[in-house]
Motif scaffolding. Sequence first.
Motif, PDB file in Angstrom:
ATOM      1  N   PRO A 183       0.834  -1.213   0.000  1.00 55.15           N
ATOM      2  CA  PRO A 183       0.000   0.000   0.000  1.00 55.15           C
ATOM      3  C   PRO A 183       0.861   1.252   0.000  1.00 55.15           C
ATOM      4  O   PRO A 183       1.956   1.265   0.568  1.00 55.15           O
ATOM      5  CB  PRO A 183      -0.810  -0.127   1.293  1.00 55.15           C
ATOM      6  N   THR A 184       0.368   2.297  -0.629  1.00 54.43           N
ATOM      7  CA  THR A 184       1.099   3.559  -0.713  1.00 54.43           C
ATOM      8  C   THR A 184       0.273   4.758  -0.259  1.00 54.43           C
ATOM      9  O   THR A 184       0.806   5.851  -0.083  1.00 54.43           O
ATOM     10  CB  THR A 184       1.542   3.831  -2.161  1.00 54.43           C
ATOM     11  N   TYR A 185      -1.041   4.567  -0.120  1.00 61.45           N
ATOM     12  CA  TYR A 185      -1.969   5.669   0.144  1.00 61.45           C
ATOM     13  C   TYR A 185      -1.884   6.727  -0.956  1.00 61.45           C
ATOM     14  O   TYR A 185      -2.143   7.910  -0.730  1.00 61.45           O
ATOM     15  CB  TYR A 185      -1.759   6.264   1.534  1.00 61.45           C
ATOM     16  N   GLN A 186      -1.518   6.296  -2.134  1.00 59.69           N
ATOM     17  CA  GLN A 186      -1.535   7.159  -3.307  1.00 59.69           C
ATOM     18  C   GLN A 186      -2.514   6.592  -4.323  1.00 59.69           C
ATOM     19  O   GLN A 186      -2.806   5.387  -4.333  1.00 59.69           O
ATOM     20  CB  GLN A 186      -0.140   7.234  -3.938  1.00 59.69           C
ATOM     21  N   THR A 187      -3.022   7.462  -5.173  1.00 54.36           N
ATOM     22  CA  THR A 187      -3.815   7.021  -6.318  1.00 54.36           C
ATOM     23  C   THR A 187      -2.878   6.904  -7.507  1.00 54.36           C
ATOM     24  O   THR A 187      -1.993   7.735  -7.691  1.00 54.36           O
ATOM     25  CB  THR A 187      -4.953   8.010  -6.617  1.00 54.36           C
ATOM     26  N   GLY A 230      -7.295   3.759  -6.573  1.00 50.26           N
ATOM     27  CA  GLY A 230      -6.781   4.224  -5.299  1.00 50.26           C
ATOM     28  C   GLY A 230      -7.695   5.186  -4.577  1.00 50.26           C
ATOM     29  O   GLY A 230      -8.824   5.411  -4.990  1.00 50.26           O
ATOM     30  N   PRO A 231      -7.166   5.772  -3.470  1.00 48.37           N
ATOM     31  CA  PRO A 231      -5.851   5.561  -2.878  1.00 48.37           C
ATOM     32  C   PRO A 231      -5.649   4.105  -2.455  1.00 48.37           C
ATOM     33  O   PRO A 231      -6.581   3.467  -1.996  1.00 48.37           O
ATOM     34  CB  PRO A 231      -5.842   6.492  -1.651  1.00 48.37           C
ATOM     35  N   ILE A 232      -4.419   3.620  -2.585  1.00 50.24           N
ATOM     36  CA  ILE A 232      -4.124   2.211  -2.333  1.00 50.24           C
ATOM     37  C   ILE A 232      -3.892   2.012  -0.840  1.00 50.24           C
ATOM     38  O   ILE A 232      -2.827   2.308  -0.308  1.00 50.24           O
ATOM     39  CB  ILE A 232      -2.903   1.761  -3.144  1.00 50.24           C
TER      40      ILE A 232
END
Length: 274
Positions: free
Chosen positions: A43-47, A76-78
């Motif tokens: 996970p990156t918390y980015q789209t 995302g966000p992932i």
Amino acid sequence: MSGSSAQYNGYKISVPPEFENVFSHFYFAENNSEFPVTKTLLPTYQTILLFCFGESASMVTKEKTMITVDTCVVFGPIRHSFDYTLPSGTSILVANFKDDAFYRFFGKACISYQAAINPDELLEENCFTNLWHQISKINSTQEQVDYILEFCKPYLQERDLTGQLLSDFTNKNLNPIKTIAEKTNQSERSIQLKQKEQFGYSSKEITRYNRFSKAIQLIEKEIANQNKVEWFTIVDECNYYDQSQLIHDFKHFIHLSPSQFLKFQQDICNPKSD
């Protein structure tokens, strides 16, 4: 993992300074082997905006939803890890949006927790499909990235003050929501809503993720140095209450225990460290 990782090639591509508040980086991966290759993306918390070249790539989400990528999708966000498979001869080019940049392009921060869509559906025109056709004719990955950056310029809206302050906030000893609310004479609820609207996640969510991400980075550093991972050191440096909380976060974000992460680490792609 299916196939041979020896012929799987993946690397990050940095962006020029003028785009550093838009994209954290681009990521390119290709499968030159004779068999499909499956990797796990952390996970990156980015789209992300993902372009696929060759046969259709596929992704499987936490909810076991299968997503097929023919040309391009946004996703995302992932928040959780997912598996992706590249067939033989297939490559992908991924743009990783930073902070509120996706909102500034498309007017929304979240796509879906369980699905991905063609970005043309957000703009109600076929510009991204046309973009895919244009960059598919370019052989150089760097030139593809340059073309995408130039293409994106007209769509990018200016960042508002709240988004700017949230993106630039780095003091880990202060509450960003409370601090920015006081600085801008807004209510904390107003700042919370703006962050959710423009970034796609809450301050509480990203704080938890950043703690987990730091743990991953420390573990990867120990692995790279061929050192034994000392779990109590990880717990202490990342401000976990105890080892059970660390295990809980691993299972929440990547569906693996810390020891399982070590075992399968070679098949896991961390876009923030590649």
